[in-house]
Write a protein that holds these residues in place. Sequence first.
Motif, PDB file in Angstrom:
ATOM      1  N   GLY A 285       0.588  -0.801  -0.167  1.00  0.00           N
ATOM      2  CA  GLY A 285       0.005  -0.329   0.281  1.00  0.00           C
ATOM      3  C   GLY A 285       0.842   0.980   0.290  1.00  0.00           C
ATOM      4  N   ALA A 286       2.027   1.463  -0.403  1.00  0.00           N
ATOM      5  CA  ALA A 286       3.412   2.390   0.207  1.00  0.00           C
ATOM      6  C   ALA A 286       4.423   1.999  -0.868  1.00  0.00           C
ATOM      7  CB  ALA A 286       2.804   3.169   1.467  1.00  0.00           C
ATOM      8  N   ASP A 287       4.838   3.633  -1.187  1.00  0.00           N
ATOM      9  CA  ASP A 287       6.166   3.474  -1.862  1.00  0.00           C
ATOM     10  C   ASP A 287       6.377   4.357  -1.248  1.00  0.00           C
ATOM     11  OD1 ASP A 287       7.558   2.652  -4.641  1.00  0.00           O
ATOM     12  OD2 ASP A 287       7.200   4.474  -5.482  1.00  0.00           O
ATOM     13  N   PRO A 288       7.645   4.012  -0.609  1.00  0.00           N
ATOM     14  CA  PRO A 288       8.381   5.291   0.983  1.00  0.00           C
ATOM     15  C   PRO A 288       9.781   4.947  -0.511  1.00  0.00           C
ATOM     16  CG  PRO A 288       8.886   3.039   0.733  1.00  0.00           C
ATOM     17  CD  PRO A 288       7.275   2.689   0.890  1.00  0.00           C
ATOM     18  N   PRO A 289      10.473   5.750  -0.326  1.00  0.00           N
ATOM     19  CA  PRO A 289      11.944   6.350  -1.341  1.00  0.00           C
ATOM     20  C   PRO A 289      12.485   5.138  -0.084  1.00  0.00           C
ATOM     21  CG  PRO A 289      11.617   8.475   0.074  1.00  0.00           C
ATOM     22  CD  PRO A 289      10.506   7.544  -0.099  1.00  0.00           C
ATOM     23  N   HIS A 290      13.800   4.347  -0.875  1.00  0.00           N
ATOM     24  CA  HIS A 290      14.164   3.401  -1.056  1.00  0.00           C
ATOM     25  C   HIS A 290      15.358   3.051   0.149  1.00  0.00           C
ATOM     26  CE1 HIS A 290      12.534   0.544  -4.103  1.00  0.00           C
ATOM     27  NE2 HIS A 290      11.950   1.164  -3.431  1.00  0.00           N
ATOM     28  N   SER A 291      15.953   4.472   0.643  1.00  0.00           N
ATOM     29  CA  SER A 291      17.078   4.793   1.512  1.00  0.00           C
ATOM     30  C   SER A 291      16.890   6.127   1.877  1.00  0.00           C
ATOM     31  CB  SER A 291      18.348   4.142   0.799  1.00  0.00           C
ATOM     32  OG  SER A 291      18.798   5.255  -0.566  1.00  0.00           O
ATOM     33  N   GLU A 292      17.911   6.489   3.160  1.00  0.00           N
ATOM     34  CA  GLU A 292      18.289   7.530   3.650  1.00  0.00           C
ATOM     35  C   GLU A 292      18.783   8.508   2.487  1.00  0.00           C
ATOM     36  OE1 GLU A 292      18.900   9.970   7.443  1.00  0.00           O
ATOM     37  OE2 GLU A 292      18.711   7.636   7.597  1.00  0.00           O
ATOM     38  N   GLU A 293      19.786   7.617   1.515  1.00  0.00           N
ATOM     39  CA  GLU A 293      20.178   8.738   0.348  1.00  0.00           C
ATOM     40  C   GLU A 293      19.359   8.915  -1.414  1.00  0.00           C
ATOM     41  OE1 GLU A 293      21.967   5.948   2.094  1.00  0.00           O
ATOM     42  OE2 GLU A 293      23.104   6.603   3.140  1.00  0.00           O
ATOM     43  N   ALA A 294      17.791   8.727  -1.165  1.00  0.00           N
ATOM     44  CA  ALA A 294      17.400   8.355  -2.218  1.00  0.00           C
ATOM     45  C   ALA A 294      16.803   9.783  -1.669  1.00  0.00           C
ATOM     46  CB  ALA A 294      16.199   7.412  -2.294  1.00  0.00           C
ATOM     47  N   VAL A 295      16.227   9.752   0.133  1.00  0.00           N
ATOM     48  CA  VAL A 295      15.578  10.843   0.488  1.00  0.00           C
ATOM     49  C   VAL A 295      16.293  12.484  -0.015  1.00  0.00           C
ATOM     50  CG1 VAL A 295      14.970  12.284   2.401  1.00  0.00           C
ATOM     51  CG2 VAL A 295      14.387   9.907   2.384  1.00  0.00           C
ATOM     52  N   ALA A 296      17.464  12.408   0.723  1.00  0.00           N
ATOM     53  CA  ALA A 296      18.840  13.655   0.235  1.00  0.00           C
ATOM     54  C   ALA A 296      18.607  13.834  -1.373  1.00  0.00           C
ATOM     55  CB  ALA A 296      19.743  12.808   1.085  1.00  0.00           C
ATOM     56  N   ASP A 297      18.498  12.871  -2.061  1.00  0.00           N
ATOM     57  CA  ASP A 297      18.692  12.817  -3.480  1.00  0.00           C
ATOM     58  C   ASP A 297      17.474  13.755  -4.023  1.00  0.00           C
ATOM     59  OD1 ASP A 297      21.102  12.169  -3.706  1.00  0.00           O
ATOM     60  OD2 ASP A 297      20.164   9.682  -4.776  1.00  0.00           O
ATOM     61  N   LEU A 298      16.550  13.183  -3.604  1.00  0.00           N
ATOM     62  CA  LEU A 298      15.052  13.449  -4.124  1.00  0.00           C
ATOM     63  C   LEU A 298      14.575  15.665  -3.158  1.00  0.00           C
ATOM     64  CD1 LEU A 298      12.643  11.656  -3.071  1.00  0.00           C
ATOM     65  CD2 LEU A 298      12.306  11.562  -5.245  1.00  0.00           C
ATOM     66  N   LEU A 299      15.756  15.179  -2.087  1.00  0.00           N
ATOM     67  CA  LEU A 299      15.759  16.509  -2.006  1.00  0.00           C
ATOM     68  C   LEU A 299      16.776  17.406  -3.247  1.00  0.00           C
ATOM     69  CD1 LEU A 299      15.590  15.986   1.808  1.00  0.00           C
ATOM     70  CD2 LEU A 299      13.558  17.538   0.871  1.00  0.00           C
ATOM     71  N   ALA A 300      18.189  17.399  -2.807  1.00  0.00           N
ATOM     72  CA  ALA A 300      18.463  18.329  -3.721  1.00  0.00           C
ATOM     73  C   ALA A 300      18.121  18.356  -5.012  1.00  0.00           C
ATOM     74  CB  ALA A 300      19.771  17.104  -3.696  1.00  0.00           C
ATOM     75  N   GLU A 301      17.080  17.492  -5.631  1.00  0.00           N
ATOM     76  CA  GLU A 301      16.840  17.557  -6.621  1.00  0.00           C
ATOM     77  C   GLU A 301      15.849  18.373  -7.518  1.00  0.00           C
ATOM     78  OE1 GLU A 301      15.625  14.007  -7.753  1.00  0.00           O
ATOM     79  OE2 GLU A 301      17.774  12.997  -7.915  1.00  0.00           O
ATOM     80  N   THR A 302      14.933  19.173  -5.626  1.00  0.00           N
ATOM     81  CA  THR A 302      14.214  19.709  -5.529  1.00  0.00           C
ATOM     82  C   THR A 302      14.060  21.295  -4.592  1.00  0.00           C
ATOM     83  OG1 THR A 302      13.213  18.835  -3.810  1.00  0.00           O
ATOM     84  CG2 THR A 302      12.103  17.904  -6.093  1.00  0.00           C
ATOM     85  N   GLY A 303      15.389  21.293  -5.088  1.00  0.00           N
ATOM     86  CA  GLY A 303      15.416  22.929  -4.090  1.00  0.00           C
ATOM     87  C   GLY A 303      16.010  22.283  -3.594  1.00  0.00           C
ATOM     88  N   PHE A 304      16.718  21.729  -2.285  1.00  0.00           N
ATOM     89  CA  PHE A 304      17.035  22.040  -1.279  1.00  0.00           C
ATOM     90  C   PHE A 304      17.668  21.518  -1.190  1.00  0.00           C
ATOM     91  CE2 PHE A 304      12.271  21.333  -1.018  1.00  0.00           C
ATOM     92  CZ  PHE A 304      11.879  21.998   0.165  1.00  0.00           C
TER      93      PHE A 304
END
Length: 236
Positions: free
Chosen positions: A197-216
Motif C-alpha cells: 500500500g505504499a512506496d517509500p524512498p528506498h534509502s536515506e540517500e534516496a531522500v537526500a537525492d529527492l531533496l537535492a533535486e527539488t531545491g533543498f
Amino acid sequence: MSVPIDAARKFDPARAGEYETQSRIALAGYDACHELSACMLAAALGSGGPAEILVAGAGGGAQEIVTAGPLEPGWRFTAVDPSAPMMELAVARLRETGLDGRTEIFLGTVDDLPADRRFDAATLIGVLHHLPGDDAKRAILRSLAARLKPGAPLILAGNRFAYASQPLLLAAWGQRWRMKGATPDEVEAKLSKILQGADPPHSEEAVADLLAETGFGPPTRFFSSLFWGAWLARRN
C-alpha cells in the motif's frame, strides 16, 4: 497526513476516524517526532518571533499545529489537505485546542495555493511514502520549495526503506502491533497491507537525492523509528 487527490481517496471517513489511534501504533514515537519537529523549527527560525508555517498534510489531528502552536505563540499556520474527512478532523482538533484562530484552512493540494504565497517554513509529515514513484515525490517537494522563502526550513518525515528490503524491521513492526493487542491474523493482514500500500524512498540517500533535486540543501536527520525518519532541510 495529506496526499494529492488520487492518493487521498483512500482516506475515507472510516479510515480518517481511526487515523490518530492507528498512527500512534504504526509509528512508535509519534508524539516525540512531532515534538522534535516543532523544536527543530523553533531552533531553525529562532524562538519568540512571528512566522508563517505551511503544513502540507494537516488532515487528521493537525498534530503539527497542535504541538508547535503552544511552543511559539507568534506562529501562524496554513493547513493544507485534499481529503475532506481528514480536514474535518483537523478543524475539530484545532477548535478544541483554540488554535483555529491562528490557522488558515485550505482544502486542496500545495499546488492549489496561490503561486505568490511565500512561507517562512513548511512541514511534510507522513506524506511522501504514499506517493507512487519518484516523479510524484519530486512534484510535491518542488511545490513546497516554490512557496518557501530562500533559506526556509522544511521538516520532512516519513518511511525511507522499501519494506521488503528490511525483513527484521518489518517483523519488529508486526510485533509492535501484537504488543498493542492485534491478533496473529490481524498482524498478518497489516504486514500484507504495508507491503502493497505504499512506496517509500528506498534509502536515506534516496531522500537526500529527492531533496537535492527539488531545491533543498542537505538534510539533517533528527528522529528515527524502524522504517521512519525525520529530517530538516533548508530551501536553497
